[in-house]
Design a protein around this motif. Structure first.
Motif, PDB file in Angstrom:
ATOM      1  N   GLN A   7       0.458  -1.302  -0.041  1.00  0.00           N
ATOM      2  CA  GLN A   7      -0.480  -0.255   0.371  1.00  0.00           C
ATOM      3  C   GLN A   7       0.606   1.222   0.283  1.00  0.00           C
ATOM      4  O   GLN A   7       1.347   1.380   0.987  1.00  0.00           O
ATOM      5  CB  GLN A   7      -1.070   0.253   0.773  1.00  0.00           C
ATOM      6  CG  GLN A   7      -1.580   1.340   0.643  1.00  0.00           C
ATOM      7  CD  GLN A   7      -2.384   0.807   2.272  1.00  0.00           C
ATOM      8  OE1 GLN A   7      -2.028   1.108   3.264  1.00  0.00           O
ATOM      9  NE2 GLN A   7      -3.923   1.729   2.083  1.00  0.00           N
ATOM     10  N   HIS A  11      -2.584   5.129  -1.300  1.00  0.00           N
ATOM     11  CA  HIS A  11      -3.811   4.657  -1.136  1.00  0.00           C
ATOM     12  C   HIS A  11      -3.794   5.198  -0.242  1.00  0.00           C
ATOM     13  O   HIS A  11      -4.993   4.852   0.105  1.00  0.00           O
ATOM     14  CB  HIS A  11      -2.991   3.632  -1.382  1.00  0.00           C
ATOM     15  CG  HIS A  11      -2.392   2.987  -3.185  1.00  0.00           C
ATOM     16  ND1 HIS A  11      -1.420   1.567  -3.208  1.00  0.00           N
ATOM     17  CD2 HIS A  11      -3.368   3.517  -4.617  1.00  0.00           C
ATOM     18  CE1 HIS A  11      -1.110   1.644  -4.199  1.00  0.00           C
ATOM     19  NE2 HIS A  11      -2.275   2.856  -4.299  1.00  0.00           N
ATOM     20  N   ASP A  16      -9.568   4.126  -5.157  1.00  0.00           N
ATOM     21  CA  ASP A  16      -9.408   3.829  -6.947  1.00  0.00           C
ATOM     22  C   ASP A  16     -10.011   5.015  -7.746  1.00  0.00           C
ATOM     23  O   ASP A  16      -9.537   4.157  -8.806  1.00  0.00           O
ATOM     24  CB  ASP A  16      -9.791   2.059  -6.726  1.00  0.00           C
ATOM     25  CG  ASP A  16      -8.643   1.437  -6.285  1.00  0.00           C
ATOM     26  OD1 ASP A  16      -7.198   1.584  -5.939  1.00  0.00           O
ATOM     27  OD2 ASP A  16      -8.946   0.462  -6.209  1.00  0.00           O
ATOM     28  N   ARG A  21     -10.478   9.446   0.328  1.00  0.00           N
ATOM     29  CA  ARG A  21     -10.886   8.607   1.320  1.00  0.00           C
ATOM     30  C   ARG A  21     -11.617   9.913   2.308  1.00  0.00           C
ATOM     31  O   ARG A  21     -11.147  10.657   2.140  1.00  0.00           O
ATOM     32  CB  ARG A  21      -9.707   7.605   1.744  1.00  0.00           C
ATOM     33  CG  ARG A  21      -8.909   6.438   0.576  1.00  0.00           C
ATOM     34  CD  ARG A  21      -8.182   6.018   0.958  1.00  0.00           C
ATOM     35  NE  ARG A  21      -7.672   4.941   0.035  1.00  0.00           N
ATOM     36  CZ  ARG A  21      -8.420   3.940  -0.035  1.00  0.00           C
ATOM     37  NH1 ARG A  21      -9.578   3.540   0.581  1.00  0.00           N
ATOM     38  NH2 ARG A  21      -7.504   3.298  -1.874  1.00  0.00           N
ATOM     39  N   HIS A  97      -3.419  11.554  -7.732  1.00  0.00           N
ATOM     40  CA  HIS A  97      -2.963  10.417  -8.245  1.00  0.00           C
ATOM     41  C   HIS A  97      -4.270  10.155  -8.999  1.00  0.00           C
ATOM     42  O   HIS A  97      -5.221   9.655  -7.361  1.00  0.00           O
ATOM     43  CB  HIS A  97      -2.958   9.281  -7.004  1.00  0.00           C
ATOM     44  CG  HIS A  97      -2.929   7.594  -7.140  1.00  0.00           C
ATOM     45  ND1 HIS A  97      -2.102   7.122  -8.280  1.00  0.00           N
ATOM     46  CD2 HIS A  97      -3.364   6.712  -6.700  1.00  0.00           C
ATOM     47  CE1 HIS A  97      -2.274   5.791  -8.189  1.00  0.00           C
ATOM     48  NE2 HIS A  97      -3.847   5.920  -7.119  1.00  0.00           N
ATOM     49  N   ARG A  99      -6.482   6.080 -10.528  1.00  0.00           N
ATOM     50  CA  ARG A  99      -5.313   5.129 -11.125  1.00  0.00           C
ATOM     51  C   ARG A  99      -5.657   4.613 -12.305  1.00  0.00           C
ATOM     52  O   ARG A  99      -6.569   5.704 -13.071  1.00  0.00           O
ATOM     53  CB  ARG A  99      -6.310   4.317 -10.391  1.00  0.00           C
ATOM     54  CG  ARG A  99      -5.955   2.074 -10.668  1.00  0.00           C
ATOM     55  CD  ARG A  99      -6.356   1.622 -10.207  1.00  0.00           C
ATOM     56  NE  ARG A  99      -6.813   0.037 -10.059  1.00  0.00           N
ATOM     57  CZ  ARG A  99      -6.662  -0.887  -9.906  1.00  0.00           C
ATOM     58  NH1 ARG A  99      -7.630  -0.563  -8.769  1.00  0.00           N
ATOM     59  NH2 ARG A  99      -6.750  -2.129 -10.253  1.00  0.00           N
ATOM     60  N   ASP A 159       1.152   4.420  -9.074  1.00  0.00           N
ATOM     61  CA  ASP A 159       1.552   3.368  -8.853  1.00  0.00           C
ATOM     62  C   ASP A 159       2.152   2.751 -10.412  1.00  0.00           C
ATOM     63  O   ASP A 159       3.223   2.027 -10.770  1.00  0.00           O
ATOM     64  CB  ASP A 159       0.410   2.143  -9.209  1.00  0.00           C
ATOM     65  CG  ASP A 159      -0.162   2.246  -7.801  1.00  0.00           C
ATOM     66  OD1 ASP A 159       0.462   2.551  -7.518  1.00  0.00           O
ATOM     67  OD2 ASP A 159      -1.212   2.452  -7.267  1.00  0.00           O
TER      68      ASP A 159
END
Length: 198
Positions: A7, A11, A16, A21, A97, A99, A159
């Motif tokens: 992680q 994250h 995602d 969050r 970030h 994904r 990532d």
């Protein structure tokens, strides 16, 4: 036995779907400015050279690596990705970030959204980055690309960037990274009015 996917720092705060969050009270988790400052202090420095950075690494180091005083390529890549993320996320209200948004796709969005830089200049800048012959040179050039992505608040899949940086350390895998960037950028085949998925 399978190893769990580490992680990474981003994250902890970014889901995602590219949103912040939230806790049970719907309060958003945000990166701590001091963390981002630590990451920026790693720009231009080698992995492991900044002790404040050490608690943020998540890449596994084997006993054999430690015995041989050898940092894994993935740790070098994680260091560079964290440093670039610290610069990218600095003072930004939206997550940097996202994904699935590789460097080529992010650069294509910049090309379509900006009137600050010419398309030719942006093409050249990505081409120069893709021609980097070493990881240190690539890191330096990516720093310039991140600064330009910041101008349009364009996020990037960190990532994927970490994997690109790791693969760049192996000359036999660089063409695969270049191909990923080319497919994301694909200026030769896309509808100029179409916006890549962001």
């Amino acid at each position: 036995m399978t190893s769990a996917r580490p992680q990474r720092y981003w994250h902890r705060f970014i889901a995602d779907d590219g949103t912040w969050r939230k806790d049970s009270s719907e309060r958003e988790y945000r990166p701590v400015p001091q963390d981002l400052a630590v990451f920026r202090s790693g720009l231009g420095r080698e992995a492991g050279a900044v002790p404040k950075f050490w608690p943020y690494y998540t890449t596994a180091v084997t006993d054999d690596d430690a015995y041989r005083d050898r940092l894994p390529d993935e740790l070098h890549a994680e260091h560079a990705a964290l440093a670039l993320f610290g610069r990218h996320q600095q003072s930004k209200d939206t997550p940097m970030h996202r994904r699935g948004v590789g460097l080529g796709a992010a650069w294509l969005v910049l090309r379509r959204r900006t009137d600050k830089f010419s398309a030719d200049a942006l093409d050249r800048k990505l081409t120069v980055a893709a021609a980097s012959t070493s990881v240190p040179v690539l890191r330096t050039r990516l720093r310039g690309l991140i600064d330009q992505l910041r101008t349009v608040d364009q996020p990037l899949d960190y990532d994927r960037l970490l994997c690109d940086l790791r693969d760049w350390s192996d000359p036999s895998r660089r063409d695969a990274v270049r191909q990923r960037w080319a497919l994301g950028y694909r200026i030769w085949s896309t509808d100029p009015a179409a916006e890549p998925e962001n």
